[in-house]
Design a protein around this motif. Structure first.
Motif, PDB file in Angstrom:
ATOM      1  N   ASP A   1      -2.665  29.370  12.834  1.00  0.00           N
ATOM      2  CA  ASP A   1      -3.396  28.481  13.728  1.00  0.00           C
ATOM      3  C   ASP A   1      -3.739  27.202  12.968  1.00  0.00           C
ATOM      4  O   ASP A   1      -4.201  27.265  11.826  1.00  0.00           O
ATOM      5  CB  ASP A   1      -4.676  29.188  14.202  1.00  0.00           C
TER       6      ASP A   1
ATOM      7  N   THR B   1      -2.696  29.311  19.250  1.00  0.00           N
ATOM      8  CA  THR B   1      -4.069  29.168  18.775  1.00  0.00           C
ATOM      9  C   THR B   1      -4.777  30.515  18.771  1.00  0.00           C
ATOM     10  O   THR B   1      -4.290  31.496  19.347  1.00  0.00           O
ATOM     11  CB  THR B   1      -4.862  28.206  19.682  1.00  0.00           C
ATOM     12  N   LEU B   2      -5.948  30.546  18.157  1.00  0.00           N
ATOM     13  CA  LEU B   2      -6.767  31.756  18.164  1.00  0.00           C
ATOM     14  C   LEU B   2      -7.075  32.194  19.584  1.00  0.00           C
ATOM     15  O   LEU B   2      -7.014  33.392  19.896  1.00  0.00           O
ATOM     16  CB  LEU B   2      -8.059  31.505  17.389  1.00  0.00           C
ATOM     17  N   GLU B   3      -7.406  31.263  20.459  1.00  0.00           N
ATOM     18  CA  GLU B   3      -7.718  31.634  21.842  1.00  0.00           C
ATOM     19  C   GLU B   3      -6.490  32.201  22.547  1.00  0.00           C
ATOM     20  O   GLU B   3      -6.606  33.131  23.353  1.00  0.00           O
ATOM     21  CB  GLU B   3      -8.277  30.430  22.604  1.00  0.00           C
ATOM     22  N   ASP B   4      -5.305  31.656  22.256  1.00  0.00           N
ATOM     23  CA  ASP B   4      -4.069  32.225  22.809  1.00  0.00           C
ATOM     24  C   ASP B   4      -3.892  33.665  22.344  1.00  0.00           C
ATOM     25  O   ASP B   4      -3.500  34.545  23.127  1.00  0.00           O
ATOM     26  CB  ASP B   4      -2.853  31.418  22.349  1.00  0.00           C
TER      27      ASP B   4
ATOM     28  N   LYS C   1      -6.243  35.798  21.310  1.00  0.00           N
ATOM     29  CA  LYS C   1      -7.226  36.649  21.996  1.00  0.00           C
ATOM     30  C   LYS C   1      -6.748  36.981  23.399  1.00  0.00           C
ATOM     31  O   LYS C   1      -6.858  38.127  23.857  1.00  0.00           O
ATOM     32  CB  LYS C   1      -8.582  35.942  22.065  1.00  0.00           C
ATOM     33  N   SER C   2      -6.227  35.991  24.096  1.00  0.00           N
ATOM     34  CA  SER C   2      -5.742  36.216  25.454  1.00  0.00           C
ATOM     35  C   SER C   2      -4.610  37.242  25.472  1.00  0.00           C
ATOM     36  O   SER C   2      -4.575  38.134  26.325  1.00  0.00           O
ATOM     37  CB  SER C   2      -5.259  34.893  26.058  1.00  0.00           C
TER      38      SER C   2
END
Length: 349
Positions: free
Chosen positions: A114, A292-295, A297-298
């Motif tokens: 990331d 990304t980190l949020e990707d 997590k998703s």
């Protein structure tokens, strides 16, 4: 020493230990006494040390004293604190050296680079539904007077060095695979070698280089390692053979399979036994790659027959907890249940 209750979760307690290794072991044993006893009973203890345990522990104890004496000291401390005999704890920690029950459907591990957070390693930890009540997990934070402090998730009473991050920014997550390669002789279980190294190493290259500095035994794993120096690797450890499959990847994952040609067939599982693993791999290969980190997590929250977040009726495995290690920031994100249910607790080491 601290003990924080995690009610209604699959990770049962959070333990913080400080001091010499034997003292850290004693604190661990005291804080998780009932959970360690519960885990010991899964191995047939029920208040009695069997002759088989005595014989097995004698062999295992010699290898630990030879190759990792401080690990042996910590196990003695756990025995003193928990009241569970050392022979039982030795059996629990090295039983996979000689026995491997096929478990083809456990865990999805990830590596991600990331731009904001650096290298990341993560996993959803899966298991058969019956383990939800029978096999207790603990969250440990240890500040030894000698060695590198760390955070980890493991079974109660275990000293596994997998699913762990240290304060120098070295982290790993893992999935079980197995190994049928010859492991005769005086060898150290790979979980315990990883535990020793995670208290000594500061980078993925150092961890990989030293992993085989002693003869290894154990179950056999796929290990996703990352560090704050922007190194990462997927280590396929069909013990005693160890292969680096991925190195410094932008995104990589493992679904309880060895993908290196050199290790073909070394897990001895049939195509039918590996069906779920292969289907999960195919699912992830077709899924949009996280950036990304949020990707990430998703993706780890994604549901479906072969998706990473697995729980509910009709599943052959369930997601019990989830972990994301952010070596560059020193943070570990822990979900004590399936990540879609509980979200993440943020800890810093």
């Amino acid at each position: 020493m601290e003990k924080i209750s995690l009610s209604d979760c699959n990770i049962r307690c959070h333990i913080v230990c400080r001091g010499k290794v034997a003292e850290c072991g004693r604190q661990y044993g005291e804080a998780a006494r009932q959970l360690i006893l519960q885990e010991a009973d899964l191995f047939g203890y029920h208040g009695k040390v069997t002759e088989g345990m005595k014989n097995f522990a004698g062999f295992a104890g010699r290898s630990i004293r030879d190759y990792a004496p401080e690990v042996f000291d910590e196990l003695e401390g756990i025995a003193a604190g928990s009241g569970v005999p050392l022979e039982v704890l030795l059996t629990m920690n090295v039983w996979e050296s000689v026995a491997f029950k096929e478990m083809p459907d456990r865990c999805t591990t990830f590596l991600l680079h990331d731009r904001e957070y650096g290298m990341i390693t993560a996993k959803n930890n899966d298991g058969p539904e019956y383990e939800r009540e029978t096999a207790p997990f603990v969250l440990r934070e240890v500040h030894p007077d000698k060695g590198i402090p760390f955070i980890q998730v493991t079974y109660a009473g275990w000293l596994s060095g997998l699913d762990m991050m240290n304060s120098e920014g070295l982290a790993n997550t893992h999935g079980s695979v197995g190994s049928i390669l010859s492991r005769n002789g005086n060898r150290l279980d790979i979980r315990l070698q990883c535990y020793k190294l995670m208290k000594e190493c500061r980078s993925v290259p150092e961890f990989c280089r030293r992993l085989t500095e002693v003869p290894l035994t154990g179950k056999g794993f796929s290990i996703a390692a990352a560090d704050r120096k922007k190194n990462n690797a997927i280590v396929e450890a069909a013990v005693p053979q160890v292969i680096i499959r991925e190195k410094d990847a932008d995104f990589a994952f493992s679904t309880n399979l060895y993908c290196s040609p050199e290790l073909a067939g070394s897990d001895a599982r049939t195509p039918e036994a590996k069906k779920l693993n292969s289907c999960r791999r195919e699912f992830l290969e077709k899924h949009q790659k996280p950036q990304t980190l949020e990707d990430l997590k998703s993706l780890m929250h994604t549901h479906g027959e072969f998706a990473p977040c697995r729980h509910g009726s009709g599943k052959s495995s369930s997601t019990f907890w989830s972990m994301i290690a952010l070596p560059e920031t020193g943070k570990v994100l822990i979900s004590p249940d399936a990540p879609c249910k509980s979200g993440y607790i943020e800890l810093t080491i």
